[in-house]
Scaffold this active site. Structure first.
Site, PDB file in Angstrom:
ATOM      1  N   VAL A  74     -43.262  50.212 -19.712  1.00 37.96           N
ATOM      2  CA  VAL A  74     -43.873  48.959 -19.268  1.00 37.96           C
ATOM      3  C   VAL A  74     -42.810  47.871 -19.224  1.00 37.96           C
ATOM      4  CG1 VAL A  74     -45.594  47.196 -19.849  1.00 37.96           C
ATOM      5  CG2 VAL A  74     -46.059  49.587 -20.359  1.00 37.96           C
ATOM      6  N   CYS A  75     -42.894  47.006 -18.207  1.00 35.97           N
ATOM      7  CA  CYS A  75     -42.045  45.807 -18.154  1.00 35.97           C
ATOM      8  C   CYS A  75     -42.913  44.665 -17.628  1.00 35.97           C
ATOM      9  CB  CYS A  75     -40.797  46.041 -17.291  1.00 35.97           C
ATOM     10  SG  CYS A  75     -41.132  46.228 -15.536  1.00 35.97           S
ATOM     11  N   ALA A  76     -42.311  43.660 -17.057  1.00 31.93           N
ATOM     12  CA  ALA A  76     -43.087  42.524 -16.558  1.00 31.93           C
ATOM     13  C   ALA A  76     -43.856  42.878 -15.287  1.00 31.93           C
ATOM     14  CB  ALA A  76     -42.172  41.323 -16.311  1.00 31.93           C
ATOM     15  N   MET A 102     -46.816  44.122 -17.089  1.00 30.84           N
ATOM     16  CA  MET A 102     -47.666  43.237 -17.882  1.00 30.84           C
ATOM     17  C   MET A 102     -48.454  42.272 -17.000  1.00 30.84           C
ATOM     18  SD  MET A 102     -47.651  44.133 -21.010  1.00 30.84           S
ATOM     19  CE  MET A 102     -48.505  42.729 -21.731  1.00 30.84           C
TER      20      MET A 102
END
Length: 118
Positions: A74-76, A102
């Protein structure tokens, strides 16, 4: 013989969306969630239980991860986590990218934990 695409780019990386990840975290087989953002981004809000391993540290920290479990990166927005998932798959892990990152997790109104770096 491997196809040309696999030879050039490696094995394809699967992706899941925020809804699917939330379901997996609540029911049965819980994947390991790796947050590949920077510590300040992580502190600003992350998925509860996510392990922070920034993308630039992933290569040197892969040994901390079990190869026997599914890993979701997961990242932005889904870009860095896509790179992380490709790195992990290339190293023999069962990894997927959470598309939308996110941003999509928050858009779906799923819980976000703030603070502490895990």
């Amino acid at each position: 013989m491997k196809n040309l695409f696999e030879l050039l780019f490696g094995k394809p990386v699967s992706s899941i969306d925020a809804i699917e990840l939330n379901d997996r975290l609540k029911n049965g087989k819980r994947p390991i969630v790796i947050d590949v953002r920077q510590p300040d981004e992580y502190r600003g809000g992350h998925i509860a239980g996510a392990k922070l391993i920034s993308l630039n540290a992933l290569n040197s920290r892969m040994k901390e991860l079990p190869q026997s479990r599914e890993i979701v990166c997961v990242c932005a927005s889904g870009n860095r986590s896509g790179s992380a998932a490709r790195m992990l798959v290339k190293a023999g892990f069962n990894a997927a990218n959470m598309k939308g990152g996110m941003l999509s997790w928050r858009r779906a109104s799923f819980p976000v934990k703030k603070g502490d770096v895990a």
